[in-house]
Design a protein around this motif. Sequence first.
Motif, PDB file in Angstrom:
ATOM      1  N   ARG A   1       0.829  -1.217   0.000  1.00 62.18           N
ATOM      2  CA  ARG A   1       0.000   0.000   0.000  1.00 62.18           C
ATOM      3  C   ARG A   1       0.858   1.260   0.000  1.00 62.18           C
ATOM      4  O   ARG A   1       0.448   2.285  -0.528  1.00 62.18           O
ATOM      5  CB  ARG A   1      -0.943  -0.016   1.204  1.00 62.18           C
ATOM      6  CG  ARG A   1      -2.134  -0.973   1.017  1.00 62.18           C
ATOM      7  CD  ARG A   1      -3.242  -0.637   1.978  1.00 62.18           C
ATOM      8  NE  ARG A   1      -3.728   0.723   1.795  1.00 62.18           N
ATOM      9  CZ  ARG A   1      -4.501   1.364   2.667  1.00 62.18           C
ATOM     10  NH1 ARG A   1      -4.844   0.758   3.772  1.00 62.18           N
ATOM     11  NH2 ARG A   1      -4.910   2.589   2.450  1.00 62.18           N
TER      12      ARG A   1
ATOM     13  N   TRP B   1       3.636   1.562  -1.655  1.00 64.44           N
ATOM     14  CA  TRP B   1       3.974   1.753  -3.069  1.00 64.44           C
ATOM     15  C   TRP B   1       2.762   2.265  -3.852  1.00 64.44           C
ATOM     16  O   TRP B   1       2.883   3.153  -4.705  1.00 64.44           O
ATOM     17  CB  TRP B   1       4.481   0.434  -3.662  1.00 64.44           C
ATOM     18  CG  TRP B   1       4.800   0.544  -5.129  1.00 64.44           C
ATOM     19  CD1 TRP B   1       4.146  -0.021  -6.167  1.00 64.44           C
ATOM     20  CD2 TRP B   1       5.855   1.327  -5.700  1.00 64.44           C
ATOM     21  NE1 TRP B   1       4.706   0.337  -7.361  1.00 64.44           N
ATOM     22  CE2 TRP B   1       5.762   1.166  -7.097  1.00 64.44           C
ATOM     23  CE3 TRP B   1       6.846   2.146  -5.181  1.00 64.44           C
ATOM     24  CZ2 TRP B   1       6.645   1.794  -7.979  1.00 64.44           C
ATOM     25  CZ3 TRP B   1       7.727   2.780  -6.054  1.00 64.44           C
ATOM     26  CH2 TRP B   1       7.618   2.600  -7.428  1.00 64.44           C
ATOM     27  N   THR B   2       1.586   1.712  -3.545  1.00 60.74           N
ATOM     28  CA  THR B   2       0.366   2.154  -4.235  1.00 60.74           C
ATOM     29  C   THR B   2       0.112   3.644  -3.996  1.00 60.74           C
ATOM     30  O   THR B   2      -0.231   4.388  -4.916  1.00 60.74           O
ATOM     31  CB  THR B   2      -0.850   1.343  -3.729  1.00 60.74           C
ATOM     32  OG1 THR B   2      -0.627  -0.030  -3.989  1.00 60.74           O
ATOM     33  CG2 THR B   2      -2.128   1.793  -4.422  1.00 60.74           C
ATOM     34  N   GLU B   3       0.316   4.072  -2.743  1.00 64.82           N
ATOM     35  CA  GLU B   3       0.092   5.489  -2.411  1.00 64.82           C
ATOM     36  C   GLU B   3       1.102   6.380  -3.132  1.00 64.82           C
ATOM     37  O   GLU B   3       0.764   7.467  -3.584  1.00 64.82           O
ATOM     38  CB  GLU B   3       0.212   5.688  -0.890  1.00 64.82           C
ATOM     39  CG  GLU B   3      -0.901   5.047  -0.080  1.00 64.82           C
ATOM     40  CD  GLU B   3      -2.239   5.740  -0.291  1.00 64.82           C
ATOM     41  OE1 GLU B   3      -2.276   6.973  -0.270  1.00 64.82           O
ATOM     42  OE2 GLU B   3      -3.238   5.032  -0.503  1.00 64.82           O
TER      43      GLU B   3
ATOM     44  N   VAL C   1       2.538   5.811  -5.994  1.00 63.80           N
ATOM     45  CA  VAL C   1       2.200   5.866  -7.421  1.00 63.80           C
ATOM     46  C   VAL C   1       0.892   6.626  -7.657  1.00 63.80           C
ATOM     47  O   VAL C   1       0.770   7.406  -8.602  1.00 63.80           O
ATOM     48  CB  VAL C   1       2.091   4.432  -7.992  1.00 63.80           C
ATOM     49  CG1 VAL C   1       1.586   4.470  -9.433  1.00 63.80           C
ATOM     50  CG2 VAL C   1       3.428   3.716  -7.908  1.00 63.80           C
ATOM     51  N   LYS C   2      -0.063   6.423  -6.754  1.00 62.59           N
ATOM     52  CA  LYS C   2      -1.415   6.951  -6.953  1.00 62.59           C
ATOM     53  C   LYS C   2      -1.541   8.419  -6.591  1.00 62.59           C
ATOM     54  O   LYS C   2      -2.277   9.164  -7.250  1.00 62.59           O
ATOM     55  CB  LYS C   2      -2.386   6.112  -6.107  1.00 62.59           C
ATOM     56  CG  LYS C   2      -3.846   6.483  -6.239  1.00 62.59           C
ATOM     57  CD  LYS C   2      -4.685   5.572  -5.330  1.00 62.59           C
ATOM     58  CE  LYS C   2      -6.154   5.972  -5.347  1.00 62.59           C
ATOM     59  NZ  LYS C   2      -6.935   5.125  -4.415  1.00 62.59           N
ATOM     60  N   ARG C   3      -0.858   8.838  -5.522  1.00 61.83           N
ATOM     61  CA  ARG C   3      -1.056  10.195  -5.010  1.00 61.83           C
ATOM     62  C   ARG C   3       0.208  11.034  -5.228  1.00 61.83           C
ATOM     63  O   ARG C   3       1.247  10.775  -4.606  1.00 61.83           O
ATOM     64  CB  ARG C   3      -1.404  10.158  -3.513  1.00 61.83           C
ATOM     65  CG  ARG C   3      -2.629   9.301  -3.209  1.00 61.83           C
ATOM     66  CD  ARG C   3      -3.023   9.384  -1.755  1.00 61.83           C
ATOM     67  NE  ARG C   3      -3.987   8.372  -1.403  1.00 61.83           N
ATOM     68  CZ  ARG C   3      -5.293   8.425  -1.670  1.00 61.83           C
ATOM     69  NH1 ARG C   3      -5.769   9.467  -2.312  1.00 61.83           N
ATOM     70  NH2 ARG C   3      -6.095   7.454  -1.311  1.00 61.83           N
TER      71      ARG C   3
ATOM     72  N   THR D   1       4.180  11.066  -3.703  1.00 56.99           N
ATOM     73  CA  THR D   1       5.356  10.917  -4.560  1.00 56.99           C
ATOM     74  C   THR D   1       6.377  12.006  -4.259  1.00 56.99           C
ATOM     75  O   THR D   1       7.574  11.745  -4.117  1.00 56.99           O
ATOM     76  CB  THR D   1       4.939  11.015  -6.048  1.00 56.99           C
ATOM     77  OG1 THR D   1       3.838  10.160  -6.287  1.00 56.99           O
ATOM     78  CG2 THR D   1       6.092  10.640  -6.955  1.00 56.99           C
TER      79      THR D   1
END
Length: 205
Positions: A110, A112-114, A116-118, A122
């Motif tokens: 999660r 990594w997901t955050e 990439v997503k937000r 980043t």
Amino acid sequence: MTVSARINGALRRVPAWPLYLLAAAYGAWEFWRALTQQGPYLVEPINVLERSYGEIALILLVAGLVVTPLRQWSGVNLIKFRRAIGLCAFFFVVAHFLVFAVLDVQSLGRVWTEIVKRPYVTVGMLAFVLLIPLAVTSNNLAIRKLGPATWKQLHKLSYIAVILGGVHYLWLARGFQITPLVYLGLGIGLVALRYKHLVRRKQPA
């Protein structure tokens, strides 16, 4: 004797190491207040703790950039405290990240997901990554190994990290808030001053 000379004389008798104890004590105190949901931690304590650690990290990063212009303008020399200020800033950046990763999203996937997503995550993560080599090389051995010139070039990454940290905070804030704008403005202003000073030093006399 000038006022700045008197202040410098007093500062020479003050060691830098208590700053590390103060940082650790402050971090532990905020964690305890979040754990027991006191004061501002009554609602969403994890989120408030994450922001608290991030904000003090940004304050310390900005404070680290104030040291040189303060010496140039007023003669007050805080150089001996700059390493401790920077390392304490990194300590709170790590604490900020750990609260996010361990207590908030609770898994590396999660995290990594955050990232990439937000975009604001980043930006914040990029600032964190830039600070890692600075923290690792904030010692006399690294200065000797790298050489003073290379070491100084490397530590200019702090300029980028401060601005990215300010952007991260501003992006994260909901609605119009003065505080993130102030930190970002201070960061940009101080980096601009340092850049102007460096350009002036390179110009032939």
